[in-house]
Design a protein around this motif. Structure first.
Motif, PDB file in Angstrom:
ATOM      1  N   THR A  31       0.867  -1.177   0.000  1.00 51.77           N
ATOM      2  CA  THR A  31       0.000   0.000   0.000  1.00 51.77           C
ATOM      3  C   THR A  31       0.904   1.228   0.000  1.00 51.77           C
ATOM      4  OG1 THR A  31      -0.103   0.099   2.415  1.00 51.77           O
ATOM      5  CG2 THR A  31      -1.848  -1.152   1.295  1.00 51.77           C
ATOM      6  N   ALA A  32       0.304   2.384  -0.141  1.00 51.29           N
ATOM      7  CA  ALA A  32       1.057   3.636  -0.053  1.00 51.29           C
ATOM      8  C   ALA A  32       0.210   4.663   0.690  1.00 51.29           C
ATOM      9  CB  ALA A  32       1.422   4.169  -1.441  1.00 51.29           C
ATOM     10  N   SER A  33       0.896   5.484   1.462  1.00 47.85           N
ATOM     11  CA  SER A  33       0.208   6.556   2.180  1.00 47.85           C
ATOM     12  C   SER A  33      -0.205   7.635   1.192  1.00 47.85           C
ATOM     13  CB  SER A  33       1.137   7.150   3.239  1.00 47.85           C
ATOM     14  OG  SER A  33       2.136   7.940   2.614  1.00 47.85           O
ATOM     15  N   GLY A  36       2.595   9.082  -0.496  1.00 44.30           N
ATOM     16  CA  GLY A  36       3.365   8.206  -1.368  1.00 44.30           C
ATOM     17  C   GLY A  36       4.377   7.330  -0.658  1.00 44.30           C
ATOM     18  N   VAL A  37       4.321   7.249   0.661  1.00 43.22           N
ATOM     19  CA  VAL A  37       5.252   6.401   1.409  1.00 43.22           C
ATOM     20  C   VAL A  37       4.785   4.951   1.282  1.00 43.22           C
ATOM     21  CG1 VAL A  37       6.243   5.903   3.667  1.00 43.22           C
ATOM     22  CG2 VAL A  37       5.758   8.272   3.014  1.00 43.22           C
ATOM     23  N   PRO A  38       5.632   4.079   0.711  1.00 44.42           N
ATOM     24  CA  PRO A  38       5.222   2.695   0.514  1.00 44.42           C
ATOM     25  C   PRO A  38       5.251   1.893   1.811  1.00 44.42           C
ATOM     26  CG  PRO A  38       7.456   2.988  -0.249  1.00 44.42           C
ATOM     27  CD  PRO A  38       6.968   4.344   0.180  1.00 44.42           C
ATOM     28  N   CYS A  39       4.428   0.874   1.847  1.00 47.89           N
ATOM     29  CA  CYS A  39       4.380  -0.057   2.965  1.00 47.89           C
ATOM     30  C   CYS A  39       4.190  -1.454   2.372  1.00 47.89           C
ATOM     31  CB  CYS A  39       3.226   0.292   3.901  1.00 47.89           C
ATOM     32  SG  CYS A  39       3.041  -0.852   5.280  1.00 47.89           S
ATOM     33  N   ASN A  65      -3.584   3.099   5.203  1.00 45.21           N
ATOM     34  CA  ASN A  65      -3.346   3.419   3.794  1.00 45.21           C
ATOM     35  C   ASN A  65      -4.495   3.034   2.874  1.00 45.21           C
ATOM     36  OD1 ASN A  65      -0.851   4.393   4.526  1.00 45.21           O
ATOM     37  ND2 ASN A  65       0.282   2.641   3.750  1.00 45.21           N
TER      38      ASN A  65
END
Length: 151
Positions: A31-33, A36-39, A65
């Motif tokens: 997922t991404a916040s 745009g921060v990926p997880c 997210n």
């Protein structure tokens, strides 16, 4: 260089994907916040009524997210047997989960989260599925598009 096995037919690939969805217990979830921060995390899942039902703590980045747009990418397998699933996720509270879905999750994974307010379920509806093992299967890797199986 290792020699590749012959490419599977699209029908065989679909059968293999469905087998993994029925029998695997964990899937990688990306997922991404909103920034745009990926997880990327592994989550347990069950294949239930043509959707994947996963669970996570409601405060974990994965659950947070999916709230804005619900887009997720899931991956089963290793680098020589890939299944990529693009889908839409929605958060489902344990009390809102159909009994049969909660029972299926608890039976398969020996883990029942209903009634535990710190946890939520994520229901993922696939809209795209790709599967391949080696380079010789790249050309026919699309098995589902727009939520419909191509084979």
């Amino acid at each position: 260089m290792t020699e590749s096995a012959p490419a599977r037919s699209p029908e065989q690939r679909k059968q293999d994907v469905l087998h993994r969805l029925e029998h695997d217990e964990d899937v990688w979830v990306a997922t991404a916040s909103p920034q745009g921060v990926p997880c990327l995390v592994p989550l347990s899942f069950v294949w239930d009524r043509n959707t994947l039902l996963l669970a996570t703590r409601r405060t974990n980045p994965t659950a947070v997210n999916v709230t804005p747009k619900g887009r997720v990418r899931l991956s089963l397998g290793h680098t020589r047997d890939v299944v990529l699933i693009d889908g839409e996720a929605e958060i489902v509270e344990g009390a809102e989960l159909p009994t049969s879905s909660g029972d299926a999750f608890a039976e398969k994974l020996k883990w029942d989260l209903r009634g535990r307010p710190a946890w939520v379920y994520l229901r993922v509806r696939p809209h795209g599925i790709k599967a391949w093992r080696e380079e010789n299967e790249l050309a026919g890797r699309d098995l589902m598009t727009d939520g419909s199986w191509l084979v």
